[in-house]
Structures are given as structure tokens and as C-alpha cells.
Design an enzyme around this catalytic site. Structure first.
Site, short mmCIF file in Angstrom:
data_model
loop_
_atom_site.label_atom_id
_atom_site.label_comp_id
_atom_site.label_asym_id
_atom_site.label_seq_id
_atom_site.Cartn_x
_atom_site.Cartn_y
_atom_site.Cartn_z
N TYR A 108 38.72 -56.65 -5.36
CA TYR A 108 39.14 -55.94 -6.57
C TYR A 108 38.53 -54.56 -6.59
O TYR A 108 37.34 -54.41 -6.30
CB TYR A 108 38.69 -56.70 -7.83
CG TYR A 108 39.84 -57.36 -8.54
CD1 TYR A 108 40.86 -56.58 -9.07
CD2 TYR A 108 39.92 -58.74 -8.66
CE1 TYR A 108 41.95 -57.17 -9.71
CE2 TYR A 108 41.00 -59.34 -9.30
CZ TYR A 108 42.01 -58.54 -9.82
OH TYR A 108 43.08 -59.11 -10.44
N GLU B 91 39.53 -51.87 -9.19
CA GLU B 91 40.10 -51.06 -10.29
C GLU B 91 39.26 -49.79 -10.47
O GLU B 91 38.03 -49.84 -10.42
CB GLU B 91 40.11 -51.87 -11.59
CG GLU B 91 41.24 -52.89 -11.59
CD GLU B 91 41.19 -53.82 -12.78
OE1 GLU B 91 40.30 -53.66 -13.64
OE2 GLU B 91 42.05 -54.71 -12.85
N ASP C 77 61.81 -37.39 -5.99
CA ASP C 77 61.52 -38.72 -5.43
C ASP C 77 62.10 -38.72 -4.01
O ASP C 77 63.32 -38.80 -3.83
CB ASP C 77 62.19 -39.77 -6.31
CG ASP C 77 62.05 -41.18 -5.75
OD1 ASP C 77 61.58 -41.33 -4.60
OD2 ASP C 77 62.43 -42.15 -6.46
N THR D 116 58.05 -43.80 -1.41
CA THR D 116 57.59 -45.09 -0.90
C THR D 116 57.10 -44.85 0.53
O THR D 116 57.36 -43.79 1.11
CB THR D 116 58.70 -46.16 -0.92
OG1 THR D 116 59.88 -45.60 -0.40
CG2 THR D 116 58.94 -46.67 -2.33
N LYS E 273 59.87 -46.73 4.32
CA LYS E 273 61.23 -46.42 4.80
C LYS E 273 61.09 -45.55 6.04
O LYS E 273 60.59 -46.02 7.05
CB LYS E 273 62.02 -45.77 3.67
CG LYS E 273 62.16 -46.70 2.43
CD LYS E 273 63.03 -46.10 1.36
CE LYS E 273 63.29 -47.06 0.22
NZ LYS E 273 62.30 -46.98 -0.86
N ARG F 13 54.92 -51.74 2.66
CA ARG F 13 55.58 -51.51 1.37
C ARG F 13 54.55 -51.00 0.37
O ARG F 13 53.64 -51.72 0.00
CB ARG F 13 56.19 -52.80 0.84
CG ARG F 13 57.04 -53.55 1.83
CD ARG F 13 57.78 -54.67 1.17
NE ARG F 13 58.90 -54.12 0.46
CZ ARG F 13 60.04 -53.75 1.03
NH1 ARG F 13 60.19 -53.90 2.33
NH2 ARG F 13 61.02 -53.25 0.33
N1 DSN Z 1 65.82 -50.36 -2.82
C1 DSN Z 1 65.65 -49.12 -2.13
C2 DSN Z 1 66.83 -48.80 -1.28
O1 DSN Z 1 67.29 -49.71 -0.60
O2 DSN Z 1 67.28 -47.68 -1.24
C3 DSN Z 1 65.33 -48.02 -3.05
O3 DSN Z 1 64.19 -48.38 -3.73
#
Ligand code: DSN
Length: 440
Positions: free
Chosen positions: A45, A47, A200, A226, A229, A235
Site C-alpha cells: 500500500y 497512498e 487525451d 493510457t 496501446k 494497462r
Molecule cells: N477501450 C479503448 C479502445 O478500445 O479504444 C479506449 O479506452
């Protein structure tokens, strides 16, 4: 190990190795990233922030998180005197929620990209008569749209609309928008109406870090992304903000909307950021885009309606309406042949998001396996064969008829033959962190 979960994981390894993963938001993290995420850091933990935790025993955790933050700023070429980064958001949607909590009072207005035009749920998606995302319950969300004919953004129009809408924040971010967003124009529009600009770049993060897509940092106040990707990490998410906003954003993440950060994920992100800082990754990112361009061109040559006529990045959106086909039937037909794509809404779609009119394809994962333009041509030729084959099949109107329909697809001899070919082909390309069978 006896737990049946491990035999399911083995099956998933096989699936990821023998199928073609063309979901643009998916990728294969390296063995080193997976090792960090599966480490003892998950037991802790922590925080709070680096050097200011609410729990004892965090010296090593502080080192991990500090390193991750330093690497993040360095990768995107940011000056630590001007920008801060929070690496604790659990994923993209909580990251965006934290930004809104930090910068926008309840009831104030958000101006964001329409979902069927490629936006994202967490930018405040709602239907005309009811909220859908949590954000749309708290804030007043108005959407901007792509042009009906070109299916790209008309920034003059967005500027005019923004002057009428007078939002507190303008959000861009394309999960299914195949063209680069003009961050300079969006930043200027936001400034002109006294709004924050949140870019974003969840989808393009790896392409931006490699200099293959345009960086928004000179024009945005906050940049979210994120990490799993095109950036090819685990993730997770990161929130970059101009220094004067960072205390509010840190507080919105914790204690605002989250408890303990996932330090094992933060360690995995740190490993991925190091991997992304080398020349090999820059070549990878350029190849991701080259592959997507070939895919778009081949699909277009085959008569498919490629939205906007091509792509600037890693994804291709195809409107299947001109082929008298729907996205659900197309995507399930392809899955029955071992080719995994998303079914997706397209601009000015009149169908629902569960049974939309298009498919979305992307190249990050197959490029990680080493596939290049030649392989993309082979893949598109299979896609063409499958979609032609299933275009004679009609989506059953009754939901109760859909399970038998899928069963029928899984037994279809034409699709099964392509699935075998795809599996043999895919097996030639290694997947990071997954051992290849010895007899290959
Ligand atoms: N779910 C993602 C996508 O597939 O584009 C975006 O968060």
C-alpha cells in the site's frame, strides 16, 4: 500449478499467438514489463505521493514511482520545471475523471468529441435523453462533430461552436478517428474561449513519443494517456499537467477518486517507458503507421469505404454499409477466421453501438510481432475473402437467433480453412513473453 486459472491462461497464450490481433488499442507488452507487473510490488500500500506516503515501508516504492515519473517526462521531452506527471491513475477513464474533478466545477460545461465520430465514453458520453458515463451526470457535456461529407474535423466550425458553447474545458481524443488531431488549433480555440485544453492521446501515445505523430504538449494544459496501446506497456495511465495544475490533479486522483496506487503497474510502466526511449521503438512506431497506411490503401482498393479515405496513425475505420454488411456480422465472421477486430460505430451511424455499421482495425500488435507491409497485404486479402463470404449472411433480427448464428459461423468450412491458414501464418511471428511451441 493446479489452479484451473493457469490452464485458462495457457489457452489465452495460444489464442494470442495463433490469431491476428488487429484491435488498435491492444498490443503485446514485453516479458520485462510483465515481470515487473507480476512482482512483489503488488503487495504494498502506498497512498500518497513520492516522499509523502500515508503508509510505512515505502522507500523502494518511492524509488519506483520517482523513476517512472522522471522517465515519463524525459520520453516526451518535457521540462520538469514546467510539467508534472501523475502515474497513479488506474486507467484512462479514471485519469480523465480526475482531470475533470480537478478543473471543472459540477454543472460547468465540457465540449468534447462525439463518440460515433471517434471520441471516448469518459469524455462525457450521453444520449439525447439520458446520461451514460458518470461524467455526463455531473457536468453539462456538449459534443463537436466531424463534417458529414469529409468525416474529418472542421476546426473553423469547432471554433465558432466553442464560442457559443463557452465550455470550461475542451477535450480531444480519438479512439476511432483515423486522422491526426490539430492540437495547435484546438489549443487556440480553447484559449480564445477561456477554456482548458485536455488532449487525451491514449491511442497515439507511443506514436507521439516516437515523433511519428504530432505532440500536443506545446498547446495543451493537460495531456492524458493510457500506457498499454501504442506505448506498449501494462494497462495503466498517466496524467501530464502544467505545473500550476498538478497539485489539484494529484489531489483529484488521491484522495479524490482513488485509494492505493498499483505500484506493480507503475513499475511496468517505468520499464515500458525505458523500452520506448530507444531507436528500436522509434522504428517500430514508424512501421505501425506504415502498416496501417498499407492496410487502408488495400482495403480502399478492394472497394471498401475507408472512413476519411486513409489514416495518419495506427488505426483504420471501415464503414460497411456500402457492402450491405453490418459490423457485428463482419467482426464475428473475422473472429471465426482467427482475425480479431472491433465492431465499431462510424460517423453518422444510425445503428446502435452493440450492432454498429463498421469495423475498426489497427496495427500495433501485429507490428510488435515483426509484420511489415507485405504481411499487411496478405492479411487484407483474408479480410476481403471473409467479409465477402459473410456478406451473404444476414444479421438475425431476433437476439435469440444470434447464438445459433455464431455456432454456424464457427462450423463454416470456408472460415475454418482461413482460420487454419491464419494460425500457420501467425505462428511464424514471435510474441514477446510467449514461448513458441518447439515443433515450429
Ligand atoms: N477501450 C479503448 C479502445 O478500445 O479504444 C479506449 O479506452
Amino acid at each position: 500449478m493446479k489452479d484451473e486459472i493457469f490452464s485458462i491462461i495457457k489457452k489465452e497464450e495460444r489464442r494470442q499467438r495463433t490469431e491476428l490481433v488487429l484491435i488498435p488499442s491492444e498490443n503485446y507488452a514485453s516479458a520485462a514489463v510483465m515481470k515487473a507487473v507480476g512482482s512483489v510490488l503488488m503487495n504494498k500500500y502506498s497512498e500518497g505521493q513520492v516522499g509523502r506516503r500515508y503508509y510505512q515501508g515505502n522507500a523502494n516504492i518511492d524509488d519506483v514511482e520517482r523513476t517512472c515519473k522522471e522517465r515519463a517526462l524525459r520520453l516526451f521531452g518535457l521540462d520538469g520545471g514546467e510539467w508534472s506527471v501523475n502515474v497513479q491513475a488506474l486507467s484512462g477513464s479514471p485519469a480523465n475523471l480526475a482531470v475533470l474533478v480537478a478543473l471543472v466545477e459540477p454543472g460547468q460545461r465540457i465540449f468534447s468529441m462525439f463518440l460515433p465520430d471517434g471520441g471516448h465514453l469518459s469524455h462525457g458520453w450521453h444520449l439525447p435523453d439520458r446520461p451514460v458515463s458518470f461524467a455526463s451526470k455531473i457536468w453539462d457535456v456538449v459534443f463537436y462533430h466531424v463534417d458529414r461529407k469529409t468525416r474529418v474535423f472542421d476546426y473553423d466550425r469547432i471554433g465558432k461552436d466553442a464560442a457559443t458553447v463557452t465550455p470550461r474545458i475542451i477535450i480531444s481524443g480519438g479512439t476511432a478517428y483515423p486522422r491526426e488531431i490539430d492540437h495547435r488549433r484546438m489549443g487556440e480555440i480553447a484559449k480564445a474561449v477561456g477554456a482548458w485544453y485536455l488532449a487525451d492521446i491514449a491511442h497515439e501515445a507511443g506514436l507521439v513519443s516516437a515523433g511519428v505523430n504530432t505532440s500536443p504538449f506545446s498547446y495543451a494544459d493537460v495531456v492524458t494517456m493510457t500506457t498499454h496501446k501504442t506505448l506498449r506497456g501494462p494497462r495503466g495511465a498517466m496524467i501530464f499537467s502544467r505545473k500550476d495544475l498538478s497539485a489539484k490533479i494529484d489531489a483529484a486522483v488521491f484522495p479524490g477518486i482513488q485509494g492505493g496506487p498499483h505500484e506493480h503497474t507503475i513499475a511496468g510502466i517505468a520499464v515500458a517507458l525505458r523500452e520506448a526511449s530507444g531507436g528500436t521503438f522509434r522504428k517500430y512506431a514508424a512501421q505501425v503507421v506504415a502498416n496501417a497506411k498499407v492496410m487502408a490503401e488495400e482495403l480502399s482498393n478492394a472497394g471498401f469505404d475507408v472512413v476519411t479515405g486513409g489514416t495518419d496513425k495506427h488505426l483504420v475505420l471501415v464503414d460497411l454499409r456500402s457492402r450491405k454488411l453490418d459490423g457485428w456480422t463482419g467482426a464475428w465472421g473475422l473472429e471465426s477466421a482467427g482475425i480479431i477486430v472491433n465492431r465499431n460505430t462510424v460517423p453518422y451511424d444510425t445503428a446502435s453501438s452493440f450492432y454498429p455499421s463498421g469495423i475498426r482495425l489497427g496495427t500495433p500488435a501485429v507490428t510488435t510481432r515483426g509484420m511489415k507491409e507485405r504481411e499487411m497485404r496478405r492479411v487484407v486479402s483474408w479480410i476481403q475473402d471473409v467479409l465477402s463470404h459473410v456478406s451473404n449472411l444476414k444479421l438475425p433480427k431476433q437476439p435469440s437467433d444470434r447464438a445459433p448464428f455464431l455456432q454456424m459461423l464457427s462450423k463454416d468450412s470456408f472460415l475454418s480453412r482461413i482460420k487454419r491458414e491464419v494460425s500457420t501464418f501467425a505462428n511464424r511471428f514471435p510474441v514477446p513473453g510467449i514461448d513458441r511451441p518447439k515443433n515450429l
